[in-house]
Design a protein around this motif. Structure first.
Motif, short mmCIF file in Angstrom:
data_model
loop_
_atom_site.label_atom_id
_atom_site.label_comp_id
_atom_site.label_asym_id
_atom_site.label_seq_id
_atom_site.Cartn_x
_atom_site.Cartn_y
_atom_site.Cartn_z
N LEU A 261 14.40 76.64 68.44
CA LEU A 261 14.29 77.77 69.04
C LEU A 261 13.39 77.36 70.46
O LEU A 261 13.81 78.06 71.65
N LEU A 262 12.14 76.93 70.22
CA LEU A 262 11.46 76.45 71.31
C LEU A 262 12.21 75.34 72.10
O LEU A 262 11.96 75.65 73.37
N ALA A 263 12.94 74.50 71.68
CA ALA A 263 13.51 73.43 72.66
C ALA A 263 14.63 74.22 73.37
O ALA A 263 15.06 73.74 74.50
N ALA A 264 15.31 75.28 72.96
CA ALA A 264 16.21 76.00 73.59
C ALA A 264 15.67 76.91 74.78
O ALA A 264 16.16 77.25 75.69
N GLY A 265 14.37 77.26 74.71
CA GLY A 265 13.73 77.88 75.63
C GLY A 265 13.54 79.56 75.11
O GLY A 265 13.49 80.51 76.08
N VAL A 266 13.83 79.65 73.69
CA VAL A 266 13.80 81.16 73.15
C VAL A 266 12.28 81.62 73.65
O VAL A 266 11.63 80.79 73.53
N ASP A 267 12.25 82.82 74.16
CA ASP A 267 10.98 83.09 74.65
C ASP A 267 9.91 83.87 73.79
O ASP A 267 8.89 84.03 73.74
#
Length: 287
Positions: A261-267
């Motif tokens: 999630l963090l790597a994908a940029g999920v806020d």
């Protein structure tokens, strides 16, 4: 030593001592500012009201987003997950609005002192959406300087941004307002649609309805690209992304999903485990 020379020496010594006394205090203040823990803007307290100290526990763990479910009962907005848990003493106002207003006053205009970015208050409507939203709007108007406001096409940032989720009937009266103190929580069906970020600043959806992977084994590449595509599309329109129903039991599977999630940029990363997500984000030095 001549009198003038002694005076000069004493003056120089006094200045040096004064500096020695003053510098540690200045350094301490600068150090406090430098080492003050940053808010974790990507941390979302799912069902925040179920913690022992609603709102306050999340703020102690530096969360940037909290979630409260509300029921409209006799003109009051009661906070609970299920009707059986309703308690007249547990209102949106007493658990969230009043404490936030008091904190913002104490922190000179922000939820986290020194940080102007708004806290997100996600308000999940559990009763009929239209009537509940209209009552919510009346509540929010009592705190005119607390909330980010949409006014005649402009978004005016405030210390707290209220985003309405839950029963979808709330969208109609909310979208019709030319001045409002709340925004709407979209779904993946709204992604790339005509509604602007000034109406739908947040796109949320159920992880399990859109992805098969739950953190065990490798993340299928097709699903990784799907996740990143969702985030790119939302960010291109000024919208943020949140996915709920992700694994939340401590362990490698949860860590694997949170990492993706963090790597994908999920806020916003969803959790009921405040300390667990705080430690995870701190270890990765991410906000």
């Amino acid at each position: 030593m001549a009198l003038t020379t002694r005076r000069r020496a004493l003056t120089t010594l006094g200045a040096a001592l004064a500096g020695a006394v003053a510098l540690p205090a200045t350094d301490a203040l600068a150090g406090e500012r430098k080492h003050r823990p940053r808010p974790l803007w990507r941390a979302h307290a799912h069902n925040d009201y179920e913690h022992p100290r609603p709102l306050l526990d999340a703020l102690d763990h530096r969360f940037g987003s909290v979630e409260a479910d509300i029921f409209l009962v006799g003109g009051q907005l009661l906070v609970a997950h299920d009707p059986v848990d309703l308690d007249p003493a547990r209102t949106l106002e007493s658990l969230y609005l009043e404490p936030l207003a008091a904190r913002v006053r104490a922190n000179r205009g922000s939820v986290y002192r020194g940080h102007r970015r708004p806290l997100q208050l996600l308000i999940d409507i559990k009763t009929e959406g239209s009537s509940t939203y209209l009552e919510l709007d009346r509540h929010l108007k009592r705190y005119k300087h607390l909330f980010t406001t949409y006014a005649h096409g402009r978004v005016l940032p405030g210390p707290v941004t209220a985003v309405v989720s839950g029963d979808r009937a709330a969208r109609t009266p909310l979208a019709a307002q030319t001045v409002r103190r709340a925004f709407y929580d979209g779904r993946l069906a709204d992604l790339g649609g005509p509604a602007p970020a000034s109406l739908i600043p947040l796109i949320s959806d159920n992880w399990t309805l859109n992805f098969t992977w739950t953190g065990v084994g490798a993340f299928p590449e097709a699903e990784r690209q799907k996740l990143r595509g969702i985030v790119r599309t939302a960010h291109a329109r000024g919208q943020r992304v949140r996915l709920w129903a992700t694994p939340d039991l401590p362990g490698p599977a949860r860590d694997a999903v949170w990492t993706e999630l963090l790597a994908a940029g999920v806020d916003h990363v969803n959790t009921d485990d405040l300390a667990g997500l705080e430690a995870f984000l701190d270890a990765r030095r991410t906000a």
